[in-house]
Design a protein around this motif. Structure first.
Motif, PDB file in Angstrom:
ATOM      1  N   MET A 251       0.856  -1.180   0.000  1.00  0.00           N
ATOM      2  CA  MET A 251       0.000   0.000   0.000  1.00  0.00           C
ATOM      3  C   MET A 251       0.893   1.231   0.000  1.00  0.00           C
ATOM      4  SD  MET A 251      -2.967   1.252   2.653  1.00  0.00           S
ATOM      5  CE  MET A 251      -4.089  -0.031   2.119  1.00  0.00           C
ATOM      6  N   GLN A 283      -5.484   4.144  -3.737  1.00  0.00           N
ATOM      7  CA  GLN A 283      -6.489   3.360  -3.015  1.00  0.00           C
ATOM      8  C   GLN A 283      -6.385   1.871  -3.312  1.00  0.00           C
ATOM      9  OE1 GLN A 283     -10.081   4.730  -5.625  1.00  0.00           O
ATOM     10  NE2 GLN A 283     -10.875   3.096  -4.348  1.00  0.00           N
ATOM     11  N   PHE A 285      -4.766  -1.644  -3.321  1.00  0.00           N
ATOM     12  CA  PHE A 285      -3.794  -2.263  -2.413  1.00  0.00           C
ATOM     13  C   PHE A 285      -3.796  -3.778  -2.523  1.00  0.00           C
ATOM     14  CE2 PHE A 285      -7.733  -1.483   0.103  1.00  0.00           C
ATOM     15  CZ  PHE A 285      -8.084  -2.792   0.383  1.00  0.00           C
ATOM     16  N   ILE A 287      -2.896  -6.478   0.552  1.00  0.00           N
ATOM     17  CA  ILE A 287      -2.508  -6.568   1.961  1.00  0.00           C
ATOM     18  C   ILE A 287      -2.754  -7.967   2.507  1.00  0.00           C
ATOM     19  CG2 ILE A 287      -2.907  -4.116   2.383  1.00  0.00           C
ATOM     20  CD1 ILE A 287      -5.578  -4.852   3.652  1.00  0.00           C
ATOM     21  N   GLN A 322      -4.055   4.589   4.415  1.00  0.00           N
ATOM     22  CA  GLN A 322      -2.626   4.897   4.346  1.00  0.00           C
ATOM     23  C   GLN A 322      -2.125   5.507   5.657  1.00  0.00           C
ATOM     24  OE1 GLN A 322      -5.008   5.739   2.277  1.00  0.00           O
ATOM     25  NE2 GLN A 322      -4.494   5.095   0.204  1.00  0.00           N
ATOM     26  N   LEU A 333       4.554  -2.348   5.941  1.00  0.00           N
ATOM     27  CA  LEU A 333       4.188  -1.773   4.645  1.00  0.00           C
ATOM     28  C   LEU A 333       5.389  -1.667   3.711  1.00  0.00           C
ATOM     29  CD1 LEU A 333       1.825   1.166   5.704  1.00  0.00           C
ATOM     30  CD2 LEU A 333       1.179  -1.105   4.885  1.00  0.00           C
ATOM     31  N   SER A 337       2.187   0.272  -4.215  1.00  0.00           N
ATOM     32  CA  SER A 337       1.115  -0.591  -4.685  1.00  0.00           C
ATOM     33  C   SER A 337       1.631  -1.470  -5.817  1.00  0.00           C
ATOM     34  CB  SER A 337      -0.069   0.240  -5.181  1.00  0.00           C
ATOM     35  OG  SER A 337      -1.037  -0.582  -5.795  1.00  0.00           O
TER      36      SER A 337
END
Length: 413
Positions: A251, A283, A285, A287, A322, A333, A337
């Motif tokens: 992200m 926006q 991502f 994860i 974020q 993180l 992206s």
């Protein structure tokens, strides 16, 4: 002298009433006449009680009736049905179901839970990290769309042969009725949805809704947010390996000076969010499960962003997750992206690619002319998804995908 049976019954009745004296006198008279009381008891047996006889006859009738019923069932319904009836009788102490069955995902993605109920249910996290059953980690592909999925045929080819390694979730406008065939991977993969507006908190609500529904399935380990204009840039095996081996979640979260970064910060967000915490990023991502749970369970940062990050001053989908994850888990993180977007043309929206853009040189630029870090090591494989592709790009994409993207079978002359 011999007594009749009536006289014996009279003697028994006298004994039951407790008239001991009468019995004593009777016994004395017997002794005087030379009768042995012991011999009298032996030679004169007590008659069979009528009530006991009735009970015996009733038991016999029930037994015979049960036999006839069993024979009737066997003749007309078969022996297996009788066995089924017998097997349906459960013991008092039944063995518990295996643990894996307790966490099976819902049989249908449609449910009546409110967002509050859904997020609460999805935030359940086991305290023990290892699983007491065999678990195959999957990727949850979450499509945030307005309606149709024009790139569906390309995605169908992408998913083919990997059914045990992925799940699909689609959030569309509530008014949209999908018409996917039962053979499609998108068939009945729509979740209960609400209207999502660009730049509004309702967009983040939709993303959290997708995450929460995907979290209900304990097999999902990675969560990828996509739009209807997204395509895969690699085949499924490469993407699965890329995500499953990564130490980080993907992200973008940058401290960007200027009006479009720090300029969108509002001091009213303090003390939960300070200027030094404020981040901006795409926006889209990719994860892992831990961060997905953190997003769904949040009740600290959500109210602040909803109240003080509003269009056209601030666009919450570029800042909420974020900033929150930078505060809570910055060490998890990768700060980038995996979804390629072209902002080189300027404007509030990225470039859209049509059929005339689809060629080998276009994909060479995306796939080979990039450098980034993967698990802290330099790599040229920086993007595994891309957007935005117009519906008319589908034909050329299907033609070029086998050779350039490794998706689908090559056509032989």
């Amino acid at each position: 002298m011999k007594f009749s049976s009536n006289k014996i019954l009279d003697l028994i009745g006298i004994w039951k009433k407790g008239e001991g004296e009468g019995e004593k006198k009777t016994m004395q008279s017997r002794m005087e006449e030379g009768k042995d009381p012991v011999a009298t008891r032996v030679t004169h047996s007590r008659p069979f009680p009528l009530r006991l006889l009735q009970f015996f006859l009733l038991f016999l009738v029930i037994g015979i009736g049960g036999s006839f019923v069993s024979m009737y069932m066997i003749r007309h319904f078969g022996i297996h049905n009788v066995a089924f009836v017998q097997s349906s009788i459960k013991p008092c102490f039944q063995k518990p179901a295996i643990v894996e069955n307790w966490f099976k995902p819902p049989s249908s993605l449609l449910h009546n839970m409110t967002d509050e109920e859904l997020f609460w249910r999805a935030s359940f996290v086991p305290r023990i990290k290892s699983y007491p059953f065999k678990r195959t980690p999957k990727i949850a592909f979450m499509f945030l769309t307005k309606g149709p999925l024009p790139m569906a045929p390309l995605w169908e080819n992408f998913f083919k042969g990997h059914q045990k390694l992925y799940n699909i979730y689609v959030h569309s406008l509530p008014s949209y009725n999908p018409d996917f065939l039962p053979s499609s991977v998108f068939y009945r993969r729509q979740i209960p949805s609400q209207v999502a507006e660009w730049g509004m908190m309702s967009m983040c609500d939709a993303e959290r809704r997708l995450l929460a529904n995907a979290l209900l399935d304990f097999s999902n380990e990675w969560f990828v947010l996509l739009s209807e204009s997204c395509i895969p840039l690699q085949n499924f095996s490469i993407i699965h390996r890329y995500l499953s081996r990564s130490r980080y979640s993907f992200m973008g979260a940058f401290d960007e000076p200027g009006p479009y970064g720090r300029g969108r910060y509002d001091e009213n967000m303090e003390p939960e969010i300070n200027m030094s915490d404020w981040r901006k990023g795409s926006q889209w991502f990719e994860i892992n499960r831990e961060l997905a749970v953190r997003i769904v369970e949040d009740i600290t940062y959500y109210p602040k962003l909803k109240e003080f990050c509003t269009p056209h001053k601030c666009y919450v989908d570029e800042h909420y997750f974020q900033t929150m994850l930078t505060i809570n888990t910055p060490h998890l993180l990768a700060n980038r992206s995996l979804t390629y977007v072209d902002w080189s043309r300027g404007g509030a929206h990225p470039a859209t690619f049509g059929k005339d853009d689809i060629n080998e040189e276009f994909f060479k630029k995306i796939l080979q002319e990039q450098t980034c870090l993967y698990n802290n090591q330099p790599t040229s494989l920086c993007f595994i998804f891309a957007r935005k592709f117009a519906p008319n790009a589908l034909g050329p994409l299907l033609d070029i995908a086998p050779k350039v993207l490794g998706i689908g079978k090559l056509k032989h002359p």
